[in-house]
Design a protein around this motif. Sequence first.
Motif, mmCIF file in Angstrom:
data_model
loop_
_atom_site.group_PDB
_atom_site.id
_atom_site.type_symbol
_atom_site.label_atom_id
_atom_site.label_comp_id
_atom_site.label_asym_id
_atom_site.label_seq_id
_atom_site.Cartn_x
_atom_site.Cartn_y
_atom_site.Cartn_z
ATOM 1 N N ARG A 131 9.354 14.509 6.614
ATOM 2 C CA ARG A 131 8.891 15.325 7.886
ATOM 3 C C ARG A 131 7.417 16.008 7.623
ATOM 4 N NH1 ARG A 131 14.698 17.012 9.077
ATOM 5 N NH2 ARG A 131 15.236 15.794 11.159
ATOM 6 N N GLY A 132 7.486 16.281 6.635
ATOM 7 C CA GLY A 132 6.161 17.114 6.232
ATOM 8 C C GLY A 132 4.961 16.208 6.021
ATOM 9 N N VAL A 133 5.186 14.919 5.838
ATOM 10 C CA VAL A 133 4.087 13.943 6.161
ATOM 11 C C VAL A 133 3.978 13.310 7.707
ATOM 12 C CG1 VAL A 133 3.900 13.696 3.710
ATOM 13 C CG2 VAL A 133 5.233 12.162 4.966
ATOM 14 N N GLY A 134 4.872 13.875 8.354
ATOM 15 C CA GLY A 134 4.866 12.962 9.702
ATOM 16 C C GLY A 134 5.561 11.704 9.766
ATOM 17 N N GLY A 135 6.478 11.503 8.547
ATOM 18 C CA GLY A 135 7.227 10.395 8.621
ATOM 19 C C GLY A 135 8.259 10.088 9.449
ATOM 20 N N ASP A 136 8.988 11.092 9.696
ATOM 21 C CA ASP A 136 9.907 11.190 10.966
ATOM 22 C C ASP A 136 9.508 10.208 12.359
ATOM 23 O OD1 ASP A 136 8.449 13.402 11.244
ATOM 24 O OD2 ASP A 136 9.906 14.445 12.007
ATOM 25 N N ARG A 137 8.241 10.829 12.710
ATOM 26 C CA ARG A 137 7.312 10.320 13.797
ATOM 27 C C ARG A 137 7.027 8.939 13.524
ATOM 28 N NH1 ARG A 137 5.500 15.418 13.222
ATOM 29 N NH2 ARG A 137 3.809 14.566 12.489
ATOM 30 N N ILE A 138 6.542 8.649 12.412
ATOM 31 C CA ILE A 138 6.225 6.945 12.194
ATOM 32 C C ILE A 138 7.427 6.162 12.067
ATOM 33 C CG2 ILE A 138 5.404 5.442 10.056
ATOM 34 C CD1 ILE A 138 3.695 7.955 9.476
ATOM 35 N N GLU A 171 0.726 -1.359 -0.044
ATOM 36 C CA GLU A 171 0.061 0.033 0.088
ATOM 37 C C GLU A 171 0.833 1.145 0.109
ATOM 38 O OE1 GLU A 171 -3.836 2.156 2.434
ATOM 39 O OE2 GLU A 171 -2.695 0.433 3.324
ATOM 40 N N LEU A 172 0.443 2.370 -0.953
ATOM 41 C CA LEU A 172 1.217 3.415 -0.944
ATOM 42 C C LEU A 172 0.456 4.551 -0.126
ATOM 43 C CD1 LEU A 172 3.584 5.434 -2.074
ATOM 44 C CD2 LEU A 172 2.170 5.796 -4.149
ATOM 45 N N THR A 173 0.946 4.895 1.085
ATOM 46 C CA THR A 173 0.455 5.865 1.903
ATOM 47 C C THR A 173 1.318 6.685 2.748
ATOM 48 O OG1 THR A 173 -1.647 6.195 3.246
ATOM 49 C CG2 THR A 173 -0.296 4.324 3.684
ATOM 50 N N ALA A 174 0.710 7.758 3.286
ATOM 51 C CA ALA A 174 1.222 8.454 4.329
ATOM 52 C C ALA A 174 0.390 8.310 5.599
ATOM 53 C CB ALA A 174 1.782 9.808 4.005
ATOM 54 N N ASP A 175 -0.542 7.494 5.729
ATOM 55 C CA ASP A 175 -1.530 7.737 6.994
ATOM 56 C C ASP A 175 -0.783 7.010 7.927
ATOM 57 O OD1 ASP A 175 -4.542 7.391 7.624
ATOM 58 O OD2 ASP A 175 -3.706 5.439 8.324
ATOM 59 N N ARG A 176 -0.794 7.450 9.182
ATOM 60 C CA ARG A 176 0.035 7.254 10.178
ATOM 61 C C ARG A 176 -0.350 5.876 10.797
ATOM 62 N NH1 ARG A 176 -0.728 7.560 15.680
ATOM 63 N NH2 ARG A 176 0.877 7.454 17.043
ATOM 64 N N GLU A 177 -1.584 5.563 10.833
ATOM 65 C CA GLU A 177 -2.298 4.385 11.377
ATOM 66 C C GLU A 177 -1.974 3.224 10.623
ATOM 67 O OE1 GLU A 177 -3.223 4.161 14.507
ATOM 68 O OE2 GLU A 177 -2.929 6.428 14.724
ATOM 69 N N ARG A 178 -1.955 3.298 9.374
ATOM 70 C CA ARG A 178 -1.786 2.435 8.431
ATOM 71 C C ARG A 178 -0.321 2.084 8.375
ATOM 72 N NH1 ARG A 178 -6.537 0.790 6.129
ATOM 73 N NH2 ARG A 178 -5.376 -0.454 4.452
ATOM 74 N N ALA A 179 0.525 2.878 8.610
ATOM 75 C CA ALA A 179 1.867 2.876 8.501
ATOM 76 C C ALA A 179 2.202 2.121 9.439
ATOM 77 C CB ALA A 179 2.687 4.097 8.265
ATOM 78 N N LEU A 180 1.660 2.303 10.814
ATOM 79 C CA LEU A 180 2.202 1.717 11.949
ATOM 80 C C LEU A 180 1.784 0.221 12.123
ATOM 81 C CD1 LEU A 180 1.567 4.565 14.690
ATOM 82 C CD2 LEU A 180 3.793 3.838 13.656
ATOM 83 N N ALA A 181 0.557 -0.068 11.487
ATOM 84 C CA ALA A 181 0.262 -1.220 11.404
ATOM 85 C C ALA A 181 0.625 -2.269 10.543
ATOM 86 C CB ALA A 181 -1.348 -1.166 11.115
ATOM 87 N N LEU A 237 10.381 1.947 15.099
ATOM 88 C CA LEU A 237 11.536 1.439 15.396
ATOM 89 C C LEU A 237 11.737 1.328 16.976
ATOM 90 C CD1 LEU A 237 14.233 3.398 13.243
ATOM 91 C CD2 LEU A 237 13.239 0.839 13.158
ATOM 92 N N ALA A 238 10.926 2.298 17.793
ATOM 93 C CA ALA A 238 10.801 2.007 18.986
ATOM 94 C C ALA A 238 10.276 0.797 19.697
ATOM 95 C CB ALA A 238 10.144 3.314 19.825
ATOM 96 N N GLY A 239 9.158 0.501 18.582
ATOM 97 C CA GLY A 239 8.468 -0.715 18.843
ATOM 98 C C GLY A 239 9.188 -2.229 18.291
ATOM 99 N N GLY A 240 10.395 -1.943 17.815
ATOM 100 C CA GLY A 240 10.835 -2.991 16.982
ATOM 101 C C GLY A 240 10.298 -3.387 15.674
ATOM 102 N N LEU A 241 9.403 -2.472 14.970
ATOM 103 C CA LEU A 241 8.873 -2.818 13.941
ATOM 104 C C LEU A 241 9.611 -2.404 12.610
ATOM 105 C CD1 LEU A 241 5.329 -1.261 14.726
ATOM 106 C CD2 LEU A 241 6.229 -3.623 15.065
ATOM 107 N N PRO A 242 9.976 -3.320 11.737
ATOM 108 C CA PRO A 242 10.783 -3.041 10.505
ATOM 109 C C PRO A 242 10.524 -2.061 9.643
ATOM 110 C CG PRO A 242 10.148 -5.499 10.989
ATOM 111 C CD PRO A 242 9.308 -4.722 11.824
#
Length: 260
Positions: free
Chosen positions: A80-87, A50-60, A92-97
């Motif tokens: 940074r503009g799409v919040g990718g730095d926080r994602i 999936e191509l997206t910058a949606d935070r929830e989908r990127a984290l899931a 990584l803090a949760g050990g997610l690849p």
Amino acid sequence: MSHSTGSVADPLGAAEATTTTVPRVVVLDHGSGNVRSVVRALENAGAQVELTADRERALAADGLVVPGVGAFAATIAQVRGVGGDRIIEQRLAGGLPVLGICVGLQIMFDAGTEHGERSVGLAQWPGEVTALEASVVPHMGWNTVQSPAQSLLFDGITDERFYFVHSYAARQWEMEQIGSLNAPLVTWAEHDGDRFVAAVENAALTATQFHPEKSGEAGSKLLANWLRTLPRPQTDIADHAGAGAGAERDGAASPEEMPA
């Protein structure tokens, strides 16, 4: 373990299709010009993409891919503009690849300096991205790499060539082993006598300076190797048929790619 691209023409029988594990990967949509080929390559390697910058989908997602072409400063601003730095930081803090590609590798360092302008990166790794010191720049074309024996990313492809397009690179590795934590695995390449970081495997964070999506069969095998490291819930392939193709259709037309 078998993989499926999730296409409608999947040759698997219906019963088998509902039990085959398919890794779910999000390609971070931050405006990079090479997303179409990245999405397609991941699908060919066996992922539902999936191509997206949606935070929830990127984290899931099982895996997150951060592509990048062009300048360090522009790419980090887009991320940074799409919040990718926080994602990225939260995954990584949760050990997610997370997998970075080209400038997606470069922005993981402390900073990058291009044309005298220094831009702050994501500081996942110490060090700075600087100009290649070579008589021919950009470094464009096929090149071999020197990977460590323990590498999972280069399993079965240690003698292959990969496609590079860049004028800047991390030319030193400054991160030391901390306590009992495993030291990152660093793969190197050389252009015109200048040695630089070609790939890094650092727990959940992996990145390549070269473009696996443009590296033919070797690149496909490398992506498949990365996909094998992802956590995989059981997925009903039929429920997601064609998802990757739809993501590619939703992407904007890719601009001219420039060396990173």
